[in-house]
Design an enzyme around this catalytic site. Structure first.
Site, short mmCIF file in Angstrom:
data_model
loop_
_atom_site.label_atom_id
_atom_site.label_comp_id
_atom_site.label_asym_id
_atom_site.label_seq_id
_atom_site.Cartn_x
_atom_site.Cartn_y
_atom_site.Cartn_z
N ARG A 1 3.36 -4.12 1.02
CA ARG A 1 4.07 -3.46 -0.38
C ARG A 1 3.89 -4.19 -1.71
O ARG A 1 3.58 -3.45 -2.76
CB ARG A 1 5.19 -2.55 0.03
CG ARG A 1 5.55 -2.03 -1.24
CD ARG A 1 7.13 -1.15 -0.69
NE ARG A 1 7.83 -0.78 -1.78
CZ ARG A 1 9.02 -0.22 -1.60
NH1 ARG A 1 9.83 -0.07 -0.11
NH2 ARG A 1 9.70 0.24 -2.54
N CYS B 1 17.59 -5.70 -7.53
CA CYS B 1 16.00 -5.60 -8.24
C CYS B 1 15.99 -6.40 -9.31
O CYS B 1 16.91 -6.47 -10.30
CB CYS B 1 15.87 -4.05 -8.56
SG CYS B 1 14.11 -3.95 -9.34
#
Length: 249
Positions: A176, A77
């Site tokens: 998303r 991430c």
């Protein structure tokens, strides 16, 4: 598209649902959570991710059955790097766990916490549990094994397994993560497309990991996780102590 996906998941036999977002403290997640709880009240639903008391309280009020903690700490991430959004995982867990305990004292309702991010070594799992997590997200850990669905490939003479973030282009989660435009693709990525070292069979590795966790808990005088949360002593350490703790000189 949660009104399409949630019924399909339940029809397929899902026992628990989790609404996963890089920023769970949002009206969008609240609306999704309220829809699921009103339509399928029998299904436990977790929500996240948040990193502070305000985010925890917001999602609990919306009906979350458990809370996922952590923004930007996952090994694949890059939300913090790209957007400046997030918080150190230890700080986040400690604050949200305190909010969880305060909520329990006031209402008698215990909301479990999932620590999501920051786990690269086995002892990081024990730290997360000591800081107040009830269970852990371990994408990187499980991605390394034969049982994970990605390919095992040779990279620079070493066997690796493919591993990529949900915010990367490869995951194709454009609905998303995009900015609401008509164009396909992402404006920028919040995750990377990478590899993790291949580690063999899950059973062999998991046995060692569980052994380490139990041994650490015994060293702290605990034989169950609730006692460990309450009694483990956590201390700040210097960079020198980390070098000292391994093989050196």
């Amino acid at each position: 598209d949660y009104k399409d996906r949630v019924p399909a998941l339940i029809k397929a036999g899902a026992d628990v649902l989790c609404i996963d977002s890089s920023d769970g403290y949002s009206v969008w997640l609240k609306e999704t959570l309220e829809y699921i709880k009103s339509t399928y009240p029998e299904i436990p639903v977790g929500a996240g991710n948040v990193v502070d008391k305000e985010g925890f309280d917001y999602l609990v009020k919306a009906g979350a059955d458990f809370i996922k903690v952590g923004i930007g700490g996952g090994s694949i991430c890059i939300t913090r790097e790209q957007k400046g959004i997030g918080r150190g995982q230890a700080t986040a867990i400690i604050e949200v766990a305190k909010a969880r305990n305060d909520h329990y004292e006031k209402t008698g309702e215990y909301i479990p916490l999932c620590s999501d991010g920051g786990i690269t070594q086995d002892y990081h799992m024990v730290l997360a549990l000591a800081m107040g997590a009830d269970f852990l997200m371990m994408g990187r850990y499980f991605a390394r094994f034969d049982e994970s669905p990605t390919r095992k490939i040779m990279v620079n003479g070493n066997y690796m397994k493919e591993y990529w973030g949900e915010g990367s282009s490869r995951a194709r989660n454009w609905q998303r993560y995009d900015m609401g435009s008509d164009s396909d693709g992402l404006k920028f990525e919040e995750g990377v497309d990478s590899f993790v070292p291949y580690a063999g069979k899950m059973q062999d590795n998991l046995r060692v990991t569980l052994g380490k966790i139990k041994s650490t808990m015994c060293s702290c005088g605990s034989i169950d996780i609730p006692h460990f949360m309450d009694h483990a002593k956590i201390t700040l350490v210097s960079a020198t102590s980390i070098v000292e703790g391994g093989a050196h000189d």
